[in-house]
Design a protein around this motif. Structure first.
Motif, short mmCIF file in Angstrom:
data_model
loop_
_atom_site.label_atom_id
_atom_site.label_comp_id
_atom_site.label_asym_id
_atom_site.label_seq_id
_atom_site.Cartn_x
_atom_site.Cartn_y
_atom_site.Cartn_z
N GLU A 275 0.81 -1.21 0.00
CA GLU A 275 0.00 0.00 0.00
C GLU A 275 0.85 1.27 0.00
OE1 GLU A 275 -2.47 -0.56 3.43
OE2 GLU A 275 -3.97 -1.75 2.34
N ARG A 276 2.17 1.12 0.04
CA ARG A 276 3.08 2.27 0.08
C ARG A 276 4.16 2.09 -0.98
NH1 ARG A 276 0.59 1.08 4.41
NH2 ARG A 276 -0.14 2.74 5.83
N PRO A 277 3.89 2.55 -2.21
CA PRO A 277 4.77 2.28 -3.35
C PRO A 277 6.22 2.68 -3.12
CG PRO A 277 2.68 3.19 -4.10
CD PRO A 277 2.66 3.27 -2.60
N GLU A 278 6.44 3.81 -2.39
CA GLU A 278 7.82 4.24 -2.17
C GLU A 278 8.60 3.19 -1.40
OE1 GLU A 278 10.38 7.61 0.32
OE2 GLU A 278 8.18 7.66 0.34
N TRP A 279 8.01 2.69 -0.32
CA TRP A 279 8.71 1.71 0.50
C TRP A 279 8.69 0.32 -0.13
CZ3 TRP A 279 12.35 2.86 3.53
CH2 TRP A 279 12.37 4.12 4.16
N LEU A 280 7.68 0.05 -0.92
CA LEU A 280 7.67 -1.22 -1.65
C LEU A 280 8.85 -1.26 -2.61
CD1 LEU A 280 6.31 -3.90 -2.43
CD2 LEU A 280 4.96 -2.61 -4.11
N GLY A 281 9.09 -0.15 -3.33
CA GLY A 281 10.21 -0.10 -4.25
C GLY A 281 11.54 -0.26 -3.54
N LYS A 282 11.69 0.41 -2.39
CA LYS A 282 12.94 0.29 -1.64
C LYS A 282 13.11 -1.13 -1.09
CE LYS A 282 13.22 5.17 -0.34
NZ LYS A 282 13.23 6.16 0.76
N ALA A 283 12.02 -1.73 -0.67
CA ALA A 283 12.10 -3.10 -0.16
C ALA A 283 12.49 -4.07 -1.26
CB ALA A 283 10.76 -3.50 0.46
N LYS A 284 11.92 -3.89 -2.45
CA LYS A 284 12.24 -4.79 -3.56
C LYS A 284 13.71 -4.65 -3.97
CE LYS A 284 9.11 -5.38 -6.86
NZ LYS A 284 8.65 -6.77 -6.66
N THR A 285 14.23 -3.44 -3.92
CA THR A 285 15.64 -3.23 -4.23
C THR A 285 16.53 -3.89 -3.18
OG1 THR A 285 15.16 -1.14 -5.36
CG2 THR A 285 17.43 -1.49 -4.59
N ALA A 286 16.18 -3.69 -1.91
CA ALA A 286 16.97 -4.28 -0.82
C ALA A 286 16.90 -5.80 -0.85
CB ALA A 286 16.47 -3.75 0.52
N ALA A 287 15.76 -6.34 -1.32
CA ALA A 287 15.58 -7.79 -1.35
C ALA A 287 16.56 -8.47 -2.29
CB ALA A 287 14.15 -8.13 -1.75
N LEU A 288 17.12 -7.74 -3.24
CA LEU A 288 18.03 -8.33 -4.21
C LEU A 288 19.48 -8.32 -3.74
CD1 LEU A 288 16.52 -6.68 -7.43
CD2 LEU A 288 16.15 -9.00 -6.58
N LYS A 289 19.75 -7.68 -2.62
CA LYS A 289 21.14 -7.59 -2.14
C LYS A 289 21.57 -8.90 -1.49
CE LYS A 289 21.05 -2.56 -1.62
NZ LYS A 289 21.30 -1.41 -0.72
N ASP A 290 22.87 -9.10 -1.45
CA ASP A 290 23.43 -10.34 -0.92
C ASP A 290 23.23 -10.47 0.58
OD1 ASP A 290 24.25 -11.13 -3.44
OD2 ASP A 290 26.25 -10.25 -3.22
N THR A 291 23.30 -9.36 1.29
CA THR A 291 23.12 -9.40 2.75
C THR A 291 21.72 -8.90 3.10
OG1 THR A 291 24.10 -7.20 2.94
CG2 THR A 291 25.56 -9.09 3.22
N PRO A 292 21.07 -9.52 4.10
CA PRO A 292 19.66 -9.24 4.35
C PRO A 292 19.39 -8.08 5.30
CG PRO A 292 20.35 -11.08 5.70
CD PRO A 292 21.54 -10.68 4.87
#
Length: 422
Positions: A275-292
């Motif tokens: 429901e929050r596109p800005e944070w969804l986008g940031k979360a999706k970007t962070a999800a691709l990183k090697d460290t969680p």
């Protein structure tokens, strides 16, 4: 704009005060709690008392002999979590934390990732998330890592569901109609009986396998490593009072806390981010990183806004003056249902900078996601890898979207959440 909750509360008849406060907790929690923190940090209603500031919530949760888990007692079959700061609680929680070795966590996260990915890969771009994913993944973990093999996942889910509803959402301060309350109790009793029978059979079967493994020096029988097997392989001195009955009770306890709580947290976090596109986008970007770490920080901050419960609950064993030395010091009488409002505490500016803002990577130790004090969740470290990994796997889907908001179907838990992706 202030809703003037306290003005409405004070004007209400005594019989209406608790239901009024209860309705605001369920429908308008953040503005209601904000007004309480500012004007009346400890609110005594006829049915329950709300404690809303960070320091006061921690005070309540730090003294288990004063603020007891007496409400748990009729709901739990002598499980360690219904014991307050006694030898059994300390001993068995320590033993179980030893079995749930934190060195397992990388493998647990990998297991969760694989199970999650398999479910999503076979969903063909459309899934009812709550039942087919949010409950199914932890149920699989209960079988594969905790070792409750031989049970259908649907049974494991049902056993956790009714235990959680009766213990944590069917208390006097929940103000349920008597017939609904009794129905929940009856279903809990039925499922607990089925769970008990399963645990007896599981322990008997696994004990024979463990003995065969030892006799043959693992040449003919070699068991997979899981928590139940670890428990049965261990030789406990009789002074520990951890016999086969206590072992079975704790094995069942692993299930109860794992499924429904995880399912609710995962569904609500995903909806919050979607429901929050800005944070969804940031979360999706962070999800691709090697460290969680970055991604996990987003998950835990989202859960601050949509926790699985706004409060914990205790019963006072004696009169006690809470917040002593402050302007809102309050005498809480023996037998009072005290609700330390953890959701409110996580928005207290005394502990959280700019609490109304979404700020990942906050101080983890100020969150109350797994409780606080001696009754902090036994399996919190498992939850700390399972919950964010389940969210990550969903957000990794391309063009993920929700077809409708979460449907709670008049209960305390998410029951339906339809998602699709390309």
């Amino acid at each position: 704009m202030s809703a003037n909750y306290l003005e409405q509360y004070d004007a209400a008849a005594d019989a209406d005060k608790s239901p009024l406060a209860r309705r605001w907790i369920d429908t308008e929690p953040l503005p209601f709690f904000k007004e309480l923190r500012e004007k009346r940090p400890i609110l005594i209603t006829p049915k329950f008392t709300l404690v809303t500031r960070f320091d006061d919530v921690r005070e309540v949760l730090s003294m288990p002999k004063v603020f007891t888990v007496k409400p748990y007692v009729p709901k739990m079959a002598d499980y360690l979590m219904m014991h307050d700061d006694d030898a059994l609680h300390t001993r068995e929680k320590s033993l179980m934390q030893c079995m749930l070795n934190r060195d397992d966590l990388p493998a647990v996260r990998e297991m969760v990732a694989n199970v999650s990915k398999e479910i999503l890969d076979t969903a063909n771009g459309n899934i009812e998330l709550v039942n087919n994913y949010c409950r199914m993944v932890p149920a699989t973990l209960v079988r594969e890592y905790f070792g409750l093999t031989g049970a259908k996942r649907s049974d494991l889910i049902e056993w956790s569901y009714w235990n959680q509803w009766d213990t944590f959402h069917n208390q006097p301060f929940d103000l349920l109609p008597p017939e609904k309350s009794q129905h929940i109790i009856d279903r809990h009793n039925e499922t607990s009986k089925a769970l008990g029978m399963f645990i007896v059979e599981l322990i008997a079967r696994r004990l024979l396998q463990v003995k065969a493994e030892a006799i043959t020096l693992s040449t003919l029988v070699r068991l997979d490593d899981d928590i139940v097997t670890r428990m049965l392989r261990t030789d406990y001195p009789k002074q520990l009072d951890f016999d086969i009955k206590r072992l079975g009770l704790n094995a069942g306890g692993l299930l109860i806390g794992a499924i429904e709580t995880t399912a609710q947290a995962v569904a609500q976090i995903i909806q919050y981010l979607m429901e929050r596109p800005e944070w969804l986008g940031k979360a999706k970007t962070a999800a691709l990183k090697d460290t969680p770490a970055e991604f996990d920080g987003i998950v835990w901050e989202a859960l601050r806004f949509v926790p699985i419960t706004p409060y914990l609950f205790r019963t006072t064993a004696s009169d006690y003056t809470a917040a002593k030395g402050t302007g809102h010091a309050t005498v809480l009488r023996e037998g009072t249902h005290v609700l330390p409002v953890t959701l409110s505490a996580m928005f207290d500016e005394r502990a959280f900078e700019s609490p109304d803002e979404f700020m990942p990577q906050r101080n983890w130790y100020n969150y109350f996601h797994f409780g606080f004090g001696s009754h902090e969740c036994l399996g919190r470290y498992v939850g700390m890898v399972m919950i964010p990994e389940m969210v990550r796997q969903v957000l990794n889907r391309q063009n993920i979207k929700a077809n409708a908001p979460i449907d709670y179907k008049s209960g305390p838990f998410p029951e339906q959440y339809d998602l699709s992706w390309t």
